[in-house]
Scaffold this active site. Sequence first.
Site: not given
Ligand code: HEM
Ligand code: CU
Length: 578
Positions: A236, A240, A387-389, A450-451
Site C-alpha cells: 500500500h 504513495y 483504477h491504478f492506470h 484481471r490477470r
Molecule cells: C497491468 C495496460 C502502462 C503498471 C496492466 C493491465 C493492462 C495494462 C491491460 C492488466 C493486465 C491484467 O490484469 O491481465 C497498460 C497499457 C499501458 C500501461 C496499455 C500503456 C503504455 C502502465 C504504466 C504503469 C503500469 C505506465 C506504471 C507506471 C501496471 C501494473 C500492472 C499493470 C503494476 C499490474 C500487473 C499485474 O496484475 O500483475 N497494464 N499499462 N502500466 N500495469 Fe499497465
Molecule cells: Cu492500498
Amino acid sequence: EITADTLPSALARSDSDRAAASMHRLMLAFLITGFSALLIGATIGPLQALNYGGVDAYPALRPLLQSYYQGLTIHGVMNGYVFTFFITCGLLVYLPARELGVAPNLVMWRTCFAIMAVGALCVLYAMADNSSSVLWTFYPPLKGSPFFYIGITLLALGSTMPLPILLEMRATWRRHRPGEITPLVTYMSLTTMLMWGLAGVGVMAELVLQLDPWSLGLIGTVDPIINRTLFWLTGHPIVYFWLMPAYVSWYGLLSRQVGGKLISDPMARITFALLMIFALPVGTHHQFSDPGFSSIWRGILVVLTMSVATPSLVTAFTIGLSLEYAGRLRGGQGWFGWFRALPWGDPSVAAQLLAAITFILGGATGIVNGSWQLNAIVHNTTFIPGHFHVTVGSVTAMTLMAISFWMVPHLTGRQLISRRLALFSVWTWFVGMTIFAIGMTWAGLYGVPRRAWVSALPHDTYHALYGAASVPLALVAAGGVLLWVASYAFFAVFFGSILFGRRAAPPPVPFAQSFGGPASSTIDSPPNPAQSASPLIRALDHVWLLTGITVLATLAAYIPILWPFLHHVTRAPGWILW
Ligand code: HEM
Ligand code: CU
C-alpha cells in the site's frame, strides 16, 4: 554545458564544478534507466489491452514471450518498480541538493544506483528466461527463480538509500542555518523517503526471511497469508511512493512553471506529514477478500482508508487554487477562463495539468476499492488495473514525463527536439489512458477478471463469457493502441533530445515561491527566522516525531492482524504454473 548561473550558489562558490557535473551525469543516468524500463513496460502494456479486446498476440511472440503471464510480470515489474524507483531516487536527491545548495554524498548516491541496477538486471534475467512469471506481487506459493527474489531484494534495498543522503544534506544545511525550518522540497522529499524506508520493512522481511531462502532451497515451505500481509505492508505505501514524487513537482515546481506562486506552503507540509502517517497502517485493505482476520478490523480499515483521501483532497484544492491564482495573473477571467489562460503550450505544464485531471477518476475509483462492500464487487476484476492506470499509470507516469521535459534541457544543455511532438505525446497519453481506464473499470463491473489470458479462450467461450462487456473491452483495446502511439512519441522526444537536441543555455530548476513559506533556501541566502513559521509548521519539522507516530500506528494496526496468523502457520510448497 554547465554555466555558473545554473549552479546553486554554494556549489559554485566552493568551486566544485566537477561535483556539479557528476551530479548532472548521475541524475541523467537515473532518468535514462527509468525511462528505458518504461520503454519495455509500455511496449508490452498494449498487448494486454488487446488481450482483453479478444486479440491474442502471444503465439506470434514466441520465443520472445512464452505466455501472457510472462509479459504481464515484465510489464508490472518494469513499470511499477524499475521505472518509478530509478526516477524517484534520482529526483528526490537532486531537487533537494539544488534547493539547499548542498552537494549530495555522491558515493552513496552512486551506490544506490548500482544496487538498483544490479537488482534490475537480476530480475530482468529471471523474467526473460520464463522461470519467474509470478507477477509483480509475487504471491507465494507461486514460485520463481532466486534471481527474481534477490533482484527484488536489491531493488527494494537500493530504493531506500536516498534517505541517509537526504538526512546528511539536511544536517549540513542546518549547521549553516540553525533553527530554521526545512525548505519545502527537501521536506517533501524527506517525508517521502522516511515513509518508504519504514514501509520497506514489510517486503524486506518477506524476502529475506522467506522468499529468498525458499527459492534457494534453504527452506521447503512458506506461509502464503503471512507473506501477503508483509507484502501489503509495503504494497500500500508503494502507491504513495508513486504519488508523492508527483506531488513534489505539483507543489514545489508547477506553480512557478505556470507563472504564479504556491498558494500555501503549510498545506503542502501537512499533506506530506499526513501521507507519511496514514500510508502504513492501512495495507491490509488489499486483503479484504483474504481469510483469517476479523470483520471488526475490516471495518476499522475502511475508516482509516477513507482518511487517506484527506491529504489528496487538500492537494486538489491547494494546487487548484495555485493554478487559479496563476491563471488570473495571466489575465484569465470568469469561471474557467483562468484554466484556459494557463501556459498549455508548455509540454511540461500540459502533462501535469492533464495528469491532475485523470487523478479525479483515480481518486473516485480508489474510494470504491477501499470500501469493503464495494470492494467485494470489483475485487480481482479489471476494475483494479483500471483504477491504478489513472493513478500510477497517468498521475505518476505523466508527471515524470513532464519533469523530463525541463530536466533533459537542464541536465544536458540540449533543447527538446520538438515541443509539438511532446505535446502530442502527453495529449494522446491522456486521451488513451482515459478511454482505457473507462473501459477497464466498466468491464470490471461485468466481472471480467484481471490477470486473465482471456484471448486464448476459444472464440465462442470468450463471447459467451464476456460478450456482455464487449463495448468496454473494445474501449480497453482502443485505449491501448493510442497508448502505444503516445509512448513512442514520448520516447522519440526523450531519447531524441538527449542525443540530437540543439544546444542552448540550460534552464534552471523551476522552484516555486510560496505564500507562508521561507523566502530563501540555499545555505548562503538571507536567513529566514524560524519564529515567522507557525507553531504547527515548526512541530511538523520534527520528522522523528512523525516517524514515531507512524511506527506506533503501524504496530497498532498490524499486531492484532498478524498475531493469529503467526499462531496458525500453514506450510505451502511452491507452485510453478506457467
Ligand atoms: C497491468 C495496460 C502502462 C503498471 C496492466 C493491465 C493492462 C495494462 C491491460 C492488466 C493486465 C491484467 O490484469 O491481465 C497498460 C497499457 C499501458 C500501461 C496499455 C500503456 C503504455 C502502465 C504504466 C504503469 C503500469 C505506465 C506504471 C507506471 C501496471 C501494473 C500492472 C499493470 C503494476 C499490474 C500487473 C499485474 O496484475 O500483475 N497494464 N499499462 N502500466 N500495469 Fe499497465
Ligand atoms: Cu492500498
